[in-house]
Scaffold this active site. Structure first.
Site, mmCIF file in Angstrom:
data_model
loop_
_atom_site.group_PDB
_atom_site.id
_atom_site.type_symbol
_atom_site.label_atom_id
_atom_site.label_comp_id
_atom_site.label_asym_id
_atom_site.label_seq_id
_atom_site.Cartn_x
_atom_site.Cartn_y
_atom_site.Cartn_z
ATOM 1 N N ASP A 13 9.939 0.843 4.462
ATOM 2 C CA ASP A 13 11.019 0.186 5.217
ATOM 3 C C ASP A 13 11.846 1.199 6.003
ATOM 4 O OD1 ASP A 13 9.954 -1.812 3.712
ATOM 5 O OD2 ASP A 13 11.689 -2.040 2.388
ATOM 6 N N GLU A 48 17.313 2.579 -3.056
ATOM 7 C CA GLU A 48 16.634 1.406 -3.650
ATOM 8 C C GLU A 48 16.161 1.726 -5.068
ATOM 9 O OE1 GLU A 48 16.517 -1.434 -2.089
ATOM 10 O OE2 GLU A 48 17.074 -0.808 -0.068
ATOM 11 N N SER A 105 18.353 -4.131 4.279
ATOM 12 C CA SER A 105 19.000 -3.081 3.472
ATOM 13 C C SER A 105 18.595 -1.687 3.965
ATOM 14 C CB SER A 105 18.718 -3.253 1.980
ATOM 15 O OG SER A 105 17.356 -3.155 1.702
ATOM 16 N N SER A 157 13.843 -6.034 6.056
ATOM 17 C CA SER A 157 14.469 -4.779 5.632
ATOM 18 C C SER A 157 15.887 -4.581 6.154
ATOM 19 C CB SER A 157 13.613 -3.582 6.021
ATOM 20 O OG SER A 157 12.401 -3.646 5.363
ATOM 21 N N GLY A 212 12.942 -10.163 4.421
ATOM 22 C CA GLY A 212 11.684 -9.429 4.487
ATOM 23 C C GLY A 212 11.606 -8.573 5.734
ATOM 24 N N TYR A 268 8.393 -7.426 -8.227
ATOM 25 C CA TYR A 268 7.960 -6.283 -7.418
ATOM 26 C C TYR A 268 7.647 -5.093 -8.327
ATOM 27 C CZ TYR A 268 7.839 -2.733 -3.760
ATOM 28 O OH TYR A 268 7.433 -1.720 -2.914
ATOM 29 N N THR A 272 0.829 -1.213 0.000
ATOM 30 C CA THR A 272 0.000 0.000 0.000
ATOM 31 C C THR A 272 0.861 1.260 0.000
ATOM 32 O OG1 THR A 272 -0.120 -0.083 2.395
ATOM 33 C CG2 THR A 272 -1.950 -1.065 1.209
ATOM 34 N N ASP A 273 2.133 1.170 0.424
ATOM 35 C CA ASP A 273 2.917 2.410 0.630
ATOM 36 C C ASP A 273 3.097 3.210 -0.662
ATOM 37 O OD1 ASP A 273 4.803 0.555 -0.365
ATOM 38 O OD2 ASP A 273 6.397 1.173 1.020
HETATM 39 C C1 GLA Z 1 8.945 -4.013 0.393
HETATM 40 C C2 GLA Z 1 9.139 -2.559 -0.042
HETATM 41 C C3 GLA Z 1 8.180 -1.630 0.693
HETATM 42 C C4 GLA Z 1 6.745 -2.132 0.595
HETATM 43 C C5 GLA Z 1 6.657 -3.618 0.946
HETATM 44 C C6 GLA Z 1 5.295 -4.191 0.676
HETATM 45 O O1 GLA Z 1 9.318 -4.154 1.721
HETATM 46 O O2 GLA Z 1 10.465 -2.166 0.186
HETATM 47 O O3 GLA Z 1 8.300 -0.324 0.177
HETATM 48 O O4 GLA Z 1 6.206 -1.865 -0.663
HETATM 49 O O5 GLA Z 1 7.599 -4.388 0.208
HETATM 50 O O6 GLA Z 1 4.343 -3.583 1.495
#
Ligand code: GLA
Length: 384
Positions: free
Chosen positions: A169, A157, A125, A123, A121, A219, A33-34
């Site tokens: 993230d 990124e 990075s 984050s 998953g 993605y 959703t971000d």
């Molecule tokens: C990854 C991306 C985020 C977000 C999520 C899914 O973590 O880096 O920006 O889009 O996926 O919600």
């Protein structure tokens, strides 16, 4: 941080002058959703990355990773492009993004350490980008707003690594609050409020240890699908700028105008925004079971509509439904592999982790990594 400072001194025979420490994050609800300017419930975790440095003369920077003993060095005049399979890209990328903002980072020697699982998953990075950025803030007097630090990491990124991620993230790594989830709005780019986890429940992270190798391109394609769906919806409903502006009713009405794939992607995002709002409301009434059900619904929508799940993630969520003490489970983060998160009665969390690990191993032959997750504070700068 103290241990890292000692290791730095032993390795470089000099003391660091500044440092940054930044946590990994968990996306609790609000999947993809971000970048649609929607809502997310997330938290920072207790697992962090720490980065310390001291300025040196010249143009060459050195970074020692004390986690695995590897070391990188790079010339500040030769970092315009990322180099393949190189973790220092996340540091070089920050320097390049700052340059675009008129800020030059001089040469340094640095050391780092991390307890954030890599590429799972959570984050890792974003934690490294943020820890390095916050160390630059302390060591070189760089002044940026907190939200702009998140944009710097996102820029790494998007522009340096070619992954068109949103702000979630880095934003969660910076704004996370100990023992709370944060509710964020990615249109106004702000934390709206903190939301406590239901009392007596913990988050168990289960890493499937499997990741598709096309994660980045998948993605980026999902993001394009969302954007093309939003553009078509805007032709029907002129107030729509992104999927954030669309209601479930409008989406149902516009279904014939969208390709089947676009409709399902949009349904996931609009559904996730709705579930985030719903979660905040029902948590106010202390409805932990209802909160958990939203996790299962979110996963099902990932599996069916957004198609960012994997058989391994699906199996972990199925197992969750059969084990005592768990109210909800879902994939968390970008998807296509990585982790699931499980809402589990705290008193049963240890036993639950053992059982789900055993069940997963029997089915897949893979030993998953399980973490009973602490919710931590956001990133910090240190001056020594
Ligand atoms: C990854 C991306 C985020 C977000 C999520 C899914 O973590 O880096 O920006 O889009 O996926 O919600």
């Amino acid at each position: 941080m103290d241990k890292l400072v000692e290791k730095f001194k032993a390795f470089y025979h000099a003391a660091p002058t500044a440092g940054g420490e930044a946590p990994g994050r968990l996306e609790i609800l609000g999947n993809h959703t971000d970048y649609n300017q929607g809502f997310v419930l997330s938290c920072a975790v207790g697992n962090t990355t720490a980065f310390v440095l001291r300025p040196v003369d010249g143009q060459v920077c050195r970074v020692k990773d004390f986690r695995d003993g590897s070391e990188k060095s790079f010339d500040l005049d030769a970092i315009d492009r990322a180099t393949p399979r190189d973790w220092s890209n996340y540091i070089k990328g920050v320097i390049v993004e700052l340059r675009k903002r008129g800020i030059e980072i001089p040469a340094f020697e640095a050391g780092m350490e991390s307890t954030v699982p890599l590429s799972a998953g959570m984050s890792s990075s974003a934690a490294l980008e943020t820890a390095a950025g916050f160390a630059f803030a302390g060591g070189f007097g760089v002044k940026l707003d907190q939200a702009d630090w998140a944009r710097v990491g996102q820029g790494v990124e998007n522009n340096y690594m070619g992954l068109k991620t949103g702000l979630l993230d880095q934003f969660s790594s910076i704004f996370g609050r100990r023992d709370s989830m944060i509710l964020s709005d990615f249109r106004t780019v702000e934390v709206l409020r903190t939301v406590p986890l239901p009392a007596g429940f913990s988050i168990v992270v289960v890493n499937s240890m499997v990741k598709h190798n096309l994660v980045d391109s998948e993605y980026n394609v999902r993001r394009l699908d969302c954007e093309s769906a939003a553009a078509k919806l805007a032709q029907i409903f002129p107030d729509v700028k992104t999927l954030r502006d669309v209601s479930l009713e409008q989406l149902a009405q516009a279904e014939p105008a969208l390709e089947r794939r676009e409709f399902r992607r949009a349904l996931h995002v609009v559904g996730e925004c709705t579930r985030v709002q719903e979660a905040v409301r029902i948590l106010e009434n202390g409805d932990a079971a209802g909160f958990g059900r939203l996790w299962f619904e979110s996963h099902e929508s990932s599996r069916v509509n957004f198609e960012n799940s994997t058989p391994e993630l699906d199996y972990l969520v199925e197992l969750a439904k059969s084990l005592p003490g768990c109210l909800g489970a879902r994939l968390s983060g970008g998807g296509f592999g990585g982790i699931t998160i499980h809402l589990v009665e705290s008193a049963l969390a240890g036993e639950y982790a053992g059982r789900i690990a055993a069940g997963y191993k029997i089915r897949t032959g893979i030993e998953p990594e399980c973490i009973i997750c602490a919710i931590g504070d956001g990133a910090r700068t240190f001056n020594f």
